[in-house]
Scaffold this motif. Structure first.
Motif, mmCIF file in Angstrom:
data_model
loop_
_atom_site.group_PDB
_atom_site.id
_atom_site.type_symbol
_atom_site.label_atom_id
_atom_site.label_comp_id
_atom_site.label_asym_id
_atom_site.label_seq_id
_atom_site.Cartn_x
_atom_site.Cartn_y
_atom_site.Cartn_z
ATOM 1 N N GLY A 1 0.823 -1.195 0.000
ATOM 2 C CA GLY A 1 0.000 0.000 0.000
ATOM 3 C C GLY A 1 0.857 1.244 0.000
ATOM 4 O O GLY A 1 2.090 1.176 -0.009
ATOM 5 N N CYS B 1 -8.140 4.054 3.061
ATOM 6 C CA CYS B 1 -8.258 2.872 2.213
ATOM 7 C C CYS B 1 -6.989 2.670 1.390
ATOM 8 O O CYS B 1 -6.484 3.610 0.758
ATOM 9 N N ASP B 2 -6.429 1.473 1.438
ATOM 10 C CA ASP B 2 -5.231 1.068 0.684
ATOM 11 C C ASP B 2 -3.949 1.733 1.187
ATOM 12 O O ASP B 2 -2.920 1.691 0.503
ATOM 13 N N LYS C 1 -4.423 -0.756 4.926
ATOM 14 C CA LYS C 1 -3.632 -1.930 4.571
ATOM 15 C C LYS C 1 -2.722 -2.411 5.699
ATOM 16 O O LYS C 1 -2.399 -3.595 5.777
ATOM 17 N N GLN D 1 -11.068 3.140 -4.808
ATOM 18 C CA GLN D 1 -11.179 3.214 -3.352
ATOM 19 C C GLN D 1 -12.540 3.743 -2.892
ATOM 20 O O GLN D 1 -13.134 3.236 -1.946
#
Length: 362
Positions: free
Chosen positions: A27, A48-49, A77, A154
């Motif tokens: 990530g 996110c990520d 992540k 995302q």
């Protein structure tokens, strides 16, 4: 206690100890400077990520509880800390941080010099990273990192799939969920609003079917240019209802009115960012979590004016439409975690709705 290593795409490595989920993960590595609020950070959909580096040295000492989550399904992540506490002590604690990471299948890394890592990211910029367990071949893992494709979905993953309503006796607010923190919903409900939460790709026609008094554009992850469905939504509803944007919502309002956005070298992620109101000169300490910003020069000649700027780097922190009831801020007035200096923006939003109703009925 097993060996786990963070590998950055520029070849730098940080060796520590694994906790949380056991799996390889990749990530974007970012740092967060808040001293408290690790549960809210971990569960903020805007991460996110991303692999979150927390600069406060001790994390997990007050545990995890049901009430402080910002989403029911964290999308980060990884979590990277200097020292993790496995024996939390707080009357609200219901589990440890390590147990929460295992539950949500998120790997953790502890025992690394997060100050050195943060300084590196601050000087080189955020970059992709990879967590691996045990022994590894650095050349092979770097090739894997360089071949990593950055996702662009995302917001789709962070958003609700279906609309739902939270009842209230006050104004009806349509909240467009680009990855909304529950703190935003809490602030609206606290003010008696009826909140209609809708997916990120809702159309203007669908919004108007709810006969809303106002529309809020939430925070969310990723690049605002990856959410093209929001542009016609904002354009079609400008002038029809009051619109208030937060974080990603702020950037989307700018894009919808002809401005541009750009990626910051290492973003603003923390609970102590000073922002100045250009009209009053007042400075607020704000909570922020974003990697992109509105290009101030691109606003020239369009309908938006700058209302707030960041003291630290001069970037745009707020805009307002010249003639219509549309305004936005880059920071988080709901905080969570962070100072509540800007919480009255929710009251301003409701006041704008009242004023608009009076004009309509005059």
């Amino acid at each position: 206690m097993s060996k786990r290593t963070l590998i950055l795409e520029d070849g730098m490595t940080f060796e520590g100890t694994a906790f949380g989920a056991t799996r390889v993960t990749m990530g974007e590595v970012v740092f967060q400077t808040g001293m408290t609020g690790y549960q809210e950070m971990l569960s903020d959909p805007s991460y996110c990520d991303q692999m979150i580096v927390l600069t406060n040295p001790l994390i997990g000492n007050y545990g995890i509880n049901r009430e402080d989550y910002e989403t029911t399904r964290p999308l980060a992540k990884a979590l990277i800390v200097r020292e993790v506490c496995h024996t939390p002590s707080n009357f609200r604690s219901q589990s440890s941080l390590a147990e929460a990471l295992e539950e949500f299948d998120i790997p953790g890394l502890t025992g690394v010099d997060t100050r050195q890592l943060t300084r590196h990211l601050r000087s080189k910029g955020v970059m992709r990273g990879l967590l691996v367990d045990g022994e590894f071949n650095l050349a092979d893992q770097l090739e894997r990192l360089h071949n990593m494709l950055l996702a662009t979905d995302q917001v789709q993953r962070a958003s609700t799939e279906r609309a739902y309503i939270i009842p209230g006796a006050g104004p009806r607010i349509v909240l467009v969920d680009f990855g909304a923190k529950l703190g935003i919903v809490r602030e609206l409900v606290r003010r008696g609003c009826e909140v209609v939460v809708v997916p990120y790709n809702v159309t203007a026609k669908e919004v108007l079917r709810y006969q809303p008094d106002g529309m809020m554009l939430s925070n969310g992850p990723g690049n605002p240019k990856d959410v093209p469905t929001a542009i016609p939504l904002i354009q079609e509803l400008t002038g029809k209802i009051v619109i208030f944007g937060i974080c990603l919502g702020h950037q989307l309002i700018a894009l919808a009115h002809g401005a541009d956005t750009f990626k910051l070298p290492f973003g603003h992620r923390g609970a102590n960012h000073p922002v100045q109101d250009l009209q009053t000169g007042h400075v607020s300490i704000t909570s922020q979590n974003h990697g992109y910003a509105v290009d101030e020069q691109s606003l020239n000649g369009f309908e938006l004016i700058v209302t707030h700027v960041a003291i630290n780097d001069g970037t745009v922190e707020g805009v307002r439409h010249r003639t219509e009831p549309v305004f936005s801020v880059q920071y988080h007035p709901e905080a969570s975690p962070g100072p509540m200096d800007a919480n009255d923006l929710f009251d301003q939003f409701l006041t704008e709705i009242t004023n608009q109703q009076e004009v309509t009925h005059a």
